[in-house]
Design a protein around this motif. Sequence first.
Motif, PDB file in Angstrom:
ATOM      1  N   SER A 187       0.732  -1.133   0.040  1.00  0.00           N
ATOM      2  CA  SER A 187      -0.010  -0.166  -0.267  1.00  0.00           C
ATOM      3  C   SER A 187       0.899   1.282   0.052  1.00  0.00           C
ATOM      4  O   SER A 187       0.447   2.275  -0.675  1.00  0.00           O
ATOM      5  CB  SER A 187      -0.861   0.022   1.366  1.00  0.00           C
ATOM      6  N   TYR A 212       2.357   1.659  -3.331  1.00  0.00           N
ATOM      7  CA  TYR A 212       1.085   2.199  -4.324  1.00  0.00           C
ATOM      8  C   TYR A 212       0.839   3.588  -4.281  1.00  0.00           C
ATOM      9  O   TYR A 212       0.752   4.616  -4.989  1.00  0.00           O
ATOM     10  CB  TYR A 212      -0.034   1.353  -4.309  1.00  0.00           C
ATOM     11  N   HIS A 257      -6.805  -2.802  -1.039  1.00  0.00           N
ATOM     12  CA  HIS A 257      -7.966  -1.868  -0.951  1.00  0.00           C
ATOM     13  C   HIS A 257      -8.941  -1.894  -2.109  1.00  0.00           C
ATOM     14  O   HIS A 257     -10.018  -1.571  -1.863  1.00  0.00           O
ATOM     15  CB  HIS A 257      -6.922  -0.379  -1.391  1.00  0.00           C
ATOM     16  N   LEU A 306      -6.204   3.283  -0.173  1.00  0.00           N
ATOM     17  CA  LEU A 306      -4.890   2.531   0.354  1.00  0.00           C
ATOM     18  C   LEU A 306      -4.646   2.984   1.699  1.00  0.00           C
ATOM     19  O   LEU A 306      -4.079   2.132   2.699  1.00  0.00           O
ATOM     20  CB  LEU A 306      -3.754   2.999  -0.430  1.00  0.00           C
ATOM     21  N   VAL A 346      -6.684   0.998   4.081  1.00  0.00           N
ATOM     22  CA  VAL A 346      -5.958  -0.380   4.284  1.00  0.00           C
ATOM     23  C   VAL A 346      -4.822  -0.316   5.377  1.00  0.00           C
ATOM     24  O   VAL A 346      -4.812  -1.413   6.196  1.00  0.00           O
ATOM     25  CB  VAL A 346      -5.494  -0.791   2.868  1.00  0.00           C
TER      26      VAL A 346
END
Length: 562
Positions: free
Chosen positions: A128, A131, A262, A392, A395
């Motif tokens: 995450s 990203y 996510h 994200l 998460v």
Amino acid sequence: MEVMTWTYLMVGVTFAIYIGIAIWSRAGSTSEYYVAGGGVSPLANGMATAADWMSAASFISMAGIISFAGYDGSVYLMGWTGGYVLLALLLAPYLRKFGKFTVPDFVGDRYYSSTARLVAVVCAIFVSFTYVAGQMRGVGIVFSRFLEVDINTGVIIGMAIVFFYAVLGGMKGITYTQVAQYCVLIFAYMVPAIFISLLMTGNPIPQLGFGSQTADGTYLLDKLDGLVTQLGFGAYTEGTKPMIDVFCITLALMVGTAGLPHVIVRFFTVPRVRDARISAGWALIFIAILYTTAPAIAAFARVNLIDSVSEKAYAEAPSWVKSWEKTGLIKWEDKNADGNMQYVANKDANELTIDRDIMVLANPEIAKLPNWVVALVAAGGLAAALSTAAGLLLVISTSISHDLLKKTLMPGITEKQELLFARIGAAAAVCIAGYLGIHPPGFVAQVVAFAFGLAAASFFPVIIMGIFSRRMNKEGAIAGMVLGLTVTAGYIIYFKFMHPELNTPDHWFLGVSPEGFGTVGMVLNFVIATAVASVTKAPPAAVQRLVAEIRVPRGAGAASAH
């Protein structure tokens, strides 16, 4: 009105809407914070999933990559689109039926192990953060150009907005904010595409304009092939990557998609398993609108770019060139001192350095569209980046508060304390994400590709085997996740950061680039997990029955934190 005025107006209005929705839908319980109370309609969840899915990489960077890489850039289009189908068919309904609203929660319960849960938490946070770095960078790029602040300041502004509605509203606030963000981003993507398609080909449908004739009677792709080859670039419609690398990148993006936490968690926000399937179908329709338009936008942008800058005097350069120069994303160096802009493939002779992440954002300016369209695209780019960043960050915060603290380290905490820790985790994650946005490890889509590779190598095998294999046990799952994540991350770090000079096909393992190495990591994960499981004790009978029940198409079950 000037572009700046239009941008402040559109960005200001959309941000006010997002914040208003966050206040209206703020979470009051852990169920609302984690899965929006499980009461979102399939249509709304489909829109929210599409917004969550279509990040800054999809909106800003994917068409930019295709614009410069041509055929080679199609791996992103194929991988991300195919990956969503894989997710909708193979994973979402079964995970939804299992009834746990985080991936580490599924891993911990399915593999009856706190250690497996902890490894999954580490994987979720690692993926995450990789990203989200790309999303925050995308926010900075938009702000730097259209509000004329530097990229770092733009990232900080984006952090403040995401902090507000992610920390306050949780999944409930994020879901309804993402519905609004989808409407903004898809409108912003399609309006300039329709305008430019009409101007260049006379066809208002970009997907058809992509294969149509331009005003001079030449087919668009034929014209583009001619333009780029004259400048020394490879033909736009021909690939240069080794086939093994194309295959590995596409597969890594596909299975990485299916393993992204996510996106998976979105299917817990609807009331029933049937609704999860319906919302997946809606999301695919909403995603396809943008993804089928991206190749057309890429081709339009590259033709207009070459026509605008090639062999033009810098003093007579279009205004957009000098505007983007201020951001540092376009650079001109007069190497032969003739005052002209030389844009060619030869690195020694080329005088223009153009960051591919600007192509979608600069496209309306290059095509000389009205200022309000330019501002609209800026608002759309922000919507795409912020929607995914929020998902994200949720998460990350739930992995910390629910899976790490509640389920592992501090099982006695109350729901109120868990909600507090979730918000603290989200706040800390926003700050770290901002730092990564200011110091990113690559351009937006490349950073996102790394995240997908890491998800492919860690999460996808353990989820697939958890659903479809009764024999897979905790020892196999843990070994597979650790090996897959470690090998893939190590490969990426080695070639991208430690020895970038060796990042060539001659030095890659079997000709597979860092972007595609997630496929190798995934295969290693499957192999080691299967091998370890075969020589260790089988899962308890109760777990084996649970695996069988997950695949039986009956019952719904509400998402549960317990």
